[in-house]
Design an enzyme around this catalytic site. Structure first.
Site, mmCIF file in Angstrom:
data_model
loop_
_atom_site.group_PDB
_atom_site.id
_atom_site.type_symbol
_atom_site.label_atom_id
_atom_site.label_comp_id
_atom_site.label_asym_id
_atom_site.label_seq_id
_atom_site.Cartn_x
_atom_site.Cartn_y
_atom_site.Cartn_z
ATOM 1 N N SER A 85 -1.748 15.597 49.501
ATOM 2 C CA SER A 85 -0.364 15.986 49.187
ATOM 3 C C SER A 85 0.347 16.320 50.486
ATOM 4 C CB SER A 85 -0.375 17.223 48.286
ATOM 5 O OG SER A 85 0.920 17.781 48.181
ATOM 6 N N TYR B 129 -3.141 25.835 46.967
ATOM 7 C CA TYR B 129 -3.088 24.360 46.800
ATOM 8 C C TYR B 129 -2.972 23.690 48.166
ATOM 9 C CZ TYR B 129 -1.103 19.880 45.066
ATOM 10 O OH TYR B 129 -0.848 18.558 44.796
ATOM 11 N N LYS C 286 -5.568 20.963 49.836
ATOM 12 C CA LYS C 286 -5.145 19.603 50.191
ATOM 13 C C LYS C 286 -5.297 19.339 51.693
ATOM 14 C CE LYS C 286 -4.074 17.984 46.112
ATOM 15 N NZ LYS C 286 -4.798 16.839 45.539
#
Ligand code: NAP
Length: 250
Positions: free
Chosen positions: A143, A156, A160
């Site tokens: 991402s 998150y 990533k």
């Protein structure tokens, strides 16, 4: 060069969103494809949506955080279609939205289990198979949150960023044995996972304003990058990190 005819692929989280689009793109390019997701009803819905390709498609209920499910996924794909040539680590989660200081350890554990430990374990298991079958291509869906410290998505982001480094490390370790490992970093693609960023028109306007192309993306717009990395068109590319974000991280 972008034909995937004769190639056998696994796409985790292939039951909806970006994974479903990639699975469809691979099938259109001629591959055999095994998709997985946790929920059997989502697997069935995806099989129904891709019914035109049912002879080259298999759907399995598997949780990427469970080792036994990963073994089951690999065996099912091999038994049905033969050696695995392509793995797409796409399944991902983002259960916590907020500052790191307010987060629960459980949110960290869940995020890392699905976004990082799953790809690590599955890549390891599949790469061992690829080593004895002549090589292959691994594509990780990271991402843009792995490239920048995304506000309120800290855990998150860390997961990533880890996936980007897993890509680079495995690319370096496996290149001479014919296994390429590359990474795609999408940015605000309209799916269930990113609903908070586009479901409300005002939120979508804000997300669109941050992009050179002035809009958010659709799942089909990930297909080209995934087919490129899976196919022989990218035969001299490994360890690459490609943003597909409408021009956000510039
Ligand atoms: N959408 C975006 O804007 C965006 C941006 C950057 C990166 N990404 C990344 O793109 C990937 C796909 O996201 P998406 O937006 O398409 O999300 P999505 O629409 O929510 O789809 C997620 C898929 O993963 C499956 N899944 C979730 N947890 C799983 C687990 N533990 N084991 C196996 N399968 C699991 C889901 O099926 P079940 O629920 O049935 O398990 C579903 O098929 C993710 O890695 C995400 O981080 C997305």
């Amino acid at each position: 060069m972008t034909s995937l005819s004769g190639k056998n692929a696994i796409v985790t989280g292939g039951t909806r969103g970006i994974g479903l689009a990639i699975a469809r793109g691979f099938l259109e390019a001629g591959a055999t494809v095994t998709i997985c997701g946790r929920k059997p009803e989502n697997v069935q819905n995806a099989l129904d949506a891709l019914a035109d390709y049912k002879d080259r498609l298999l759907g399995i209920s598997a949780h990427v955080g469970k080792s036994e499910d990963l073994e089951k996924l690999i065996s099912a794909s091999e038994d049905r279609f033969g050696a695995i040539n392509v793995l797409v680590n796409n399944a991902g989660t983002n259960p916590y939205y907020g500052p790191i200081v307010d987060s629960e350890d459980a949110a960290w554990d869940k995020t890392m289990e699905v976004n990082l430990r799953g790809p690590y374990q599955l890549s390891k298991l599949v790469a061992r198979k690829m080593l004895s079958s002549g090589g292959g291509s691994i594509v990780n869906i990271s991402s843009i949150a792995g490239l920048t410290a995304s506000p309120l998505q800290g855990i998150y982001s860390v997961s990533k960023a880890g996936l980007i480094m897993l890509t680079k490390v495995m690319a370096r370790e496996l290149g001479r044995q014919g296994i390429r490992v590359n990474c795609i970093c999408p940015g605000v693609i309209k799916t269930k996972l990113s609903e908070a960023l586009w479901a409300d028109p005002q939120a979508e306007k804000q997300a669109a304003a941050m992009k050179a192309l002035g809009r958010v993306g659709t799942t089909d717009e990930l297909i080209g990058a995934a087919v490129y990395f899976a196919s022989d068109a990218s035969s001299f590319t490994t360890g690459a990190v490609l943003t597909v974000d409408g021009g956000m991280v510039l």
